[in-house]
Design an enzyme around this catalytic site. Structure first.
Site: not given
Length: 752
Positions: A231-232
């Site tokens: 994920s960011d």
């Protein structure tokens, strides 16, 4: 357990598997100490290593990081059109990661510059997906050739900063496939990045981190991605949903591994899915093990600075050079008196703001370079690097300095406060105080060269009349000063080409109708008509077109020829000649022009390029292959790429609006057809191989009196061809129903 690998997922407990799917801190993977799995470090790029000095504390500190080479951000490097050079940058970045024990560097970012106001345009490559993918792949391949991983980002459709953490990007399948996904696709299939970082935003209602279609159906099953998806930072809002969608790693940790454990126990996560996601993390650790086991390595600071220097040279685009005002003569005996105006010459803006902010190993401004090379110049800052009003004293000093010079080098652009990750710009204009100062200086001295520093395009037309020369230098990294001096004083010829169109007005951009969205969503209403695809298709005037860039040399492209290499593939050949007495490089660009199509297609699209260095008078023949995708569009009808049969034009030139020659090639098409039904129009039946036979049979039966005879006047035929055949009774009454049934029955026989 092998000495060269870490355990298999089969050797782990459920709790250990769950722990691998979340980070071990802000910048580390989570290891499993009991099984000997380390928690390697991962940290920011994308144009150099940003390893925070506070990384061990778990804090996110964007300003204090270890010294590393600051290469030109993508805004500049994309203008090099030189994948080999970009590969060298990637290799150097990897060596710095090895020294600092960083297993994965977070980049490159290949999101499309949908709108030039985008706050992160400095970090992205192009408005064109082909160029973005074929350049940025060099970073991935270069870094990973040294045993360090990359994280291709932000997957997908992170094209604005406004409301970026949650905005819903509403995009058609065709626009996704033709514009927003191809750069990712090319890099995945060509270089297999070890990791991919998903974006914050939603795509058609689904958060990227929870998007099974994106992360599994397309990325893994269709493209064959073998790495892990992370994920960011903070983009994972539901760990169970994300893991099921294909997200291997939540970053940073939310300390909720128990959620995964509970979900695995109660059946909300299938054991095989958890094993796949956790095994991916073990595989990543194994890939990085060799490089992370190197102790005492030290990269060559000067050698990397030279790579940054060469990258900066090739990033510079010469936009205007009236009266051949450039290059200047650096010989003290022959040189004209030079005035350098603009604080950027002393305090360069060499990178963008936000998570990619690097502490450079060295920093050489343009003024530093002049001093080192013994080139005399009078300097006046002219303005401050902030958004405050003009300082009359600085303006007066600058004008007086200009009056006493033969030529003025004026350094203008956007201060860091004007563009950064985290917000979008609200104008394409430079600060008004700089434009006013340029007008004052030009009134005092007609020989002005403007040197620009900016991360995304700015309007040029309103002030260009006040400058004989304009250099677009973007953001050049730590060696921008020497690179600019090399170009300005003619040690090298500029060779950069625009990776982004420069419009006359921001309201000319088609995305402005929906920018930056409303009520939590943004509609990508322009579809595939992004950047030059819109400007060139609809004849919109621009200031400088995509692919544009001047040189001190002159070139000629001749002998353009195309040869088919398959039913829907071709090879293009052309000869490039340097017709000047200056050694220089030219970039040959190939655009494909579709023929008559069933969908709205851009006038032309970049499908190949090559940069060629030529000595004075030298010629070289270049060859560019065009695969089937070069001619295809994404058909929502077929849910697949589709090549229509017919004639295509191949344009060879040096920008999207400077075409040297055009040749034609006839393609057979891929033969795709849709099953015919009662909802297919009569015209669609006529165009189908089986349907055409049935239409002929209908006509014959009409002549024989076996079926009603179809009308043959032009107006009735127009209505007929556009009608689904189940609407034939509208024209023919009961007879139309008989014809439609006959056609459906005959088709069932023929298509068995």
């Amino acid at each position: 357990m092998s000495e060269s690998t870490y355990p298999s997922v089969k050797d782990l407990t459920l709790e250990e598997k769950a722990s691998l799917t979340s980070g071990g801190g802000a910048w580390h993977l989570q290891g499993v100490e009991a099984k000997g799995i380390p928690g390697y470090m991962i940290t920011d790029g994308p144009h150099g290593l940003r390893k925070s000095l506070a990384s061990s504390t778990g804090e996110t500190d964007l300003d204090n990081s270890v010294p590393a080479t600051c290469f030109p951000p993508a805004a500049g490097l994309s203008s090099s059109w030189n994948p080999e050079l970009i590969h060298k940058v990637g290799e150097a970045m990897a060596e710095e990661c090895i020294q600092e024990k960083v297993a994965v560097i977070l980049g490159p970012g290949v999101n499309i510059k949908r709108n030039p106001l985008g706050g992160r345009c400095f970090e992205y490559w192009s408005e064109d997906p082909y160029l973005a993918g074929h350049e940025a792949v060099g970073i991935v391949a270069g870094v990973q050739s040294k045993g360090v991983g990359t994280s291709l980002k932000h997957f997908a459709a992170n094209n604005q900063e406004t409301d970026r953490l949650r905005v819903d990007a509403r995009i058609s399948q065709r626009a996704l496939r033709e514009i927003y996904l191809p750069a990712f696709e090319h890099i995945v299939k060509t270089a297999q990045p070890w990791t991919i970082m998903c974006s914050y935003n939603r795509i058609n209602g689904v958060h990227s981190a929870q998007n099974h279609w994106l992360l599994t159906d397309v990325l893994r099953d269709e493209w064959g991605f073998e790495g892990i998806v992370m994920s960011d930072w903070g983009a994972d809002h539901d760990r169970v949903a994300s893991l099921n969608a294909g997200l291997n790693l939540e970053m940073p940790p939310s300390y909720t591994d128990d959620q995964i454990v509970y979900a695995a126990r109660d059946g909300r996560i299938a054991p095989a899915q958890l094993d796949r996601m956790a095994q991916g993390m073990i595989d990543l650790t194994n890939k990085a093990r060799a490089a992370m086991s190197i102790d005492g390595y030290r990269f060559d600071v000067d050698a990397h600075d030279e790579v940054a220097h060469q990258a900066a040279i090739e990033s510079i685009v010469l936009l205007k050079n009236d009266d051949a005002i450039l290059p200047l003569n650096a010989d003290p005996a022959a040189a004209r008196k030079i005035a350098v105006i603009g604080e950027f010459a002393r305090t360069p803006r060499y990178q963008g703001g936000g998570s990619s902010h690097i502490t450079p190993t060295k920093m050489t401004s343009f003024l530093d370079t002049l001093a080192e090379r013994g080139i005399k110049a009078d300097f006046a800052p002219g303005f401050t690097l902030d958004m405050e009003p003009a300082d009359p004293a600085l303006e007066s000093e600058a004008v007086e300095t200009a009056k006493n010079a033969d030529v003025v080098l004026m350094f203008l652009g956007l201060p860091e406060a004007a563009e950064s990750e985290g917000f979008d710009r609200d104008t394409l204009d430079m600060p008004a105080k700089q434009i006013t100062l340029l007008e004052q200086v030009a009134a005092a001295n007609q020989n002005v060269v403007v040197v620009l520093s900016n991360g995304s395009v700015i309007t040029v037309a309103p002030w260009a009349k006040n400058a004989k020369g304009i250099l677009e230098s973007w953001l050049l990294g730590q060696s921008g000063g020497p690179a600019l001096a090399d170009v300005i004083f003619g040690q090298v010829s500029p060779s950069g080409k625009l990776a982004q169109s420069i419009p006359l007005d921001i309201n000319d951009d088609p995305s402005m109708l929906n920018w930056p969205g409303e009520e939590g969503h943004v509609d990508y209403g322009e579809g595939v008509f992004v950047g030059y695809r819109y400007y060139d298709t609809y004849g919109k005037a621009v200031d400088y077109p995509f692919g544009y860039g001047l040189s001190y040399a002159t070139f000629e492209i001749t002998g353009v020829a195309v040869a088919k290499t398959g039913a829907n593939t071709a090879t293009v050949n052309a000869t490039v000649t340097n017709t000047s007495d200056v050694d220089a490089a030219e970039t040959v660009q190939v655009y494909v022009v579709p023929g008559k199509a069933d969908v709205a297609r851009p006038k032309h699209e970049l499908k190949g390029f090559t940069k060629v260095f030529l000595k004075s008078g030298e010629s070289k023949t270049v060859t560019i292959d065009l695969d089937e995708r070069a001619f295809a569009y994404w058909s929502e009808k077929y849910n697949d790429w589709h090549v229509e049969s017919g004639e295509y034009a191949i344009e060879v030139g040096v920008s999207s609006r400077d075409i040297a020659d055009t040749v034609a090639v006839a393609l057979e098409g891929d033969g795709k057809t849709q099953p015919l039904t009662e909802w297919s129009t009569y015209g669609e039946w006529e165009a189908d191989p089986f349907g055409a036979k049935i239409v002929a049979a209908v006509a014959a039966a009409g002549e024989a009196g076996e079926l009603p005879k179809l009308p043959d006047n032009a107006m009735m035929r127009m209505f007929l061809n556009s009608m689904p055949i189940n609407s034939l009774p509208t024209l023919l009454g009961e007879g139309g129903k008989k014809i439609a049934q006959f056609m459906v029955d005959e088709y069932a026989k023929l298509s068995k």
